[in-house]
Every structure is written in C-alpha cells, then in structure tokens.
Design an enzyme around this catalytic site. Structure first.
Site, PDB file in Angstrom:
ATOM      1  N   SER A  27       0.942  -1.284   0.102  1.00  0.00           N
ATOM      2  CA  SER A  27       0.071   0.268  -0.075  1.00  0.00           C
ATOM      3  C   SER A  27       0.883   1.116   0.085  1.00  0.00           C
ATOM      4  O   SER A  27       2.040   1.407   0.412  1.00  0.00           O
ATOM      5  CB  SER A  27      -0.862   0.056   1.267  1.00  0.00           C
ATOM      6  OG  SER A  27      -1.721   1.176   1.357  1.00  0.00           O
ATOM      7  N   TYR A  42      -2.790  -0.503  10.587  1.00  0.00           N
ATOM      8  CA  TYR A  42      -3.027  -0.923   9.032  1.00  0.00           C
ATOM      9  C   TYR A  42      -1.802  -0.236   8.376  1.00  0.00           C
ATOM     10  O   TYR A  42      -0.984  -1.111   7.762  1.00  0.00           O
ATOM     11  CB  TYR A  42      -4.118  -0.323   8.338  1.00  0.00           C
ATOM     12  CG  TYR A  42      -4.226  -0.495   6.886  1.00  0.00           C
ATOM     13  CD1 TYR A  42      -4.934  -1.459   6.452  1.00  0.00           C
ATOM     14  CD2 TYR A  42      -3.762   0.582   6.211  1.00  0.00           C
ATOM     15  CE1 TYR A  42      -4.688  -1.664   5.033  1.00  0.00           C
ATOM     16  CE2 TYR A  42      -3.899   0.367   4.657  1.00  0.00           C
ATOM     17  CZ  TYR A  42      -4.162  -0.759   4.254  1.00  0.00           C
ATOM     18  OH  TYR A  42      -4.265  -0.978   3.001  1.00  0.00           O
TER      19      TYR A  42
END
Length: 254
Positions: free
Chosen positions: A138, A151
C-alpha cells in the site's frame, strides 16, 4: 513476464482490487489461475471461467492466518496438479484498526507465511526452479495514514519484507516486487475504523480526495506483472503506474 500460458496463484483474488485483477489476468490468457480466498464466491469463479474458457480457473478456500504447515499442504496439492507455478500474488488484506492482532496477522504475517511455504517448492537451494512473488502492499507503507497506524505499519512491514525478498533472489532464485495501490474505491475504504476511534470520519475524509477505480488499479497491476522487475516498488495511484525510487538512509554493509 508473459502472462499467456503461465500458472498463477492469487491469494485473495476475489476481493475488491483482487477480482478486477483476476479478470484482467484471465483476459491475458494464463494456462491456470488458482484463486485462494477465505470466502468462496461461486458466481465470481464462474464469471472468470466464462471470461476466457481457454483458462483453467480453480478455487481453494484459504485463510492466510493458518500455520505454515497447513499452507504447505495446500500448496503441495496445487503443485502436484500443475507441476509448475510461475507467479504467486499475495493479496490478502483488512483495514480495521480496531482489530489489531488480526490486521497484523492478515496484512503482514500471512504474507510472510505464504511466501515461506512456497519456498519449499521454489527455492533453488532445494532444487526448485525459482519463481516470482507480487505482494500487494500500500502507499501507506510509504507515508502512513496516521489515523490508521496499525494498518499503515502492517503495510510498511510487508513492503520491507518484499524488498528483502528481492535482494535474496540470487540465493533463492525467487524474485519479488511490491504493488502499492493508492486510495481505491472498494468496500474496504467505504467504512473502516480508526485506531482508538481517533477519527470516526476517516473513511469519509479520504473519499473526499481523488481516488481510482478497481479497474484502473487492476489494469496497472497487469502492466507491473508484465514488467516483472525484481525489487520494483510500484505505486498504483490515480490511474497511473509509477516506479518509486526508495531513499536509502542506512546500509547494513553486509
């Protein structure tokens, strides 16, 4: 890497970005696409099969949080059937900072364990042929969304792991690169929890900014697969595919 006539394993190939990427892969004509996912979706599998009848699409249920030994058993079943596998895509991910342990287990440990398991079949030190790993990380691995630090940290860890894999390719014969999507319109980002509820509107705030569609991300994902560049850090954001130059601030010297 030429996708046509290749054998591909796609972990979480039925998710938001995953399903559109599976569609684009199937269009490119691999020999086999093996989808491993926690949740069965017969309609999606049927769609993939119909999209290109020349491609054999197979589904196996798989939870990336299982022990490595269980993953090895599943992979043995797949390798016994296909004989060779060219590409492993690790795509499992959750976005919910209320679930701290599970976030780390899925986003990071699951990627490490699945990779570790496939080394039994690929590692050239064991007589394996080598292979290619594409890990979905990500852009939060570059710079965190600080309202979801768990996260973001899990994705930074996955990115670091992938970079190390690439550096070990001369030893293992296994190359690797990371796929780092920007904010993409999926179920994942429409509603999620910030850490300790520090920002209840975090999903809403993110979606006020420019995003990309899952199809745009998937099309660029396939381009990255075809480029097959060991160690590449690909940013897939706003419909673009860009290679990131990582700034080195320290070197172990070994």
């Amino acid at each position: 890497m030429v996708i046509a006539n290749s054998n591909i394993i796609f972990v979480a190939g039925l998710g938001g970005i995953g399903l559109d990427t599976s569609r684009e892969i199937v269009k490119s004509g691999p020999k086999n696409l093996v989808v491993l996912d926690r949740v069965d979706n017969p309609a999606a599998i049927a769609e993939l099969k119909a999209l290109n009848p020349k491609v054999t699409v197979t589904f196996y249920p798989y939870d990336v949080t299982v022990p490595v030994a269980e993953t090895k058993k599943l992979l043995k079943t797949i390798f016994d059937k296909l004989k060779t596998v060219d590409l492993l895509i690790n795509g499992a991910g959750i976005l919910d900072d209320n679930q701290i342990e599970r976030t780390i287990a899925v986003n990071f440990t699951g990627t490490v364990n699945t990779t570790t398991a496939i080394m039994d079949f690929w590692d050239k030190r064991k007589g394996g042929p080598g292979g290619v790993i594409a890990n979905i990380c990500s852009v939060t691995g570059f710079n965190s969304i600080y309202q979801v630090p768990v996260y973001s940290a899990s994705k930074a860890a996955a990115l670091s792991f992938t970079t190390s894999l690439a550096k070990l390719a001369h030893i293992t014969g296994v190359t690797a690169y990371s796929i780092n999507p920007g904010i993409t319109k999926t179920v994942l980002v429409h509603k999620f929890n910030s850490w300790l509820s520090v920002e209840p509107r975090v999903a809403e705030l993110l979606l006020e900014h420019p995003t990309q569609t899952t199809l745009q991300c998937a099309q660029n994902f396939v381009k990255a697969i075809e480029a097959n560049q060991n160690g590449a850090i690909w940013k897939l954001d706003l419909g673009r595919l860009d290679a990131i130059e990582w700034t080195k601030h320290w070197d172990s010297g070994i």
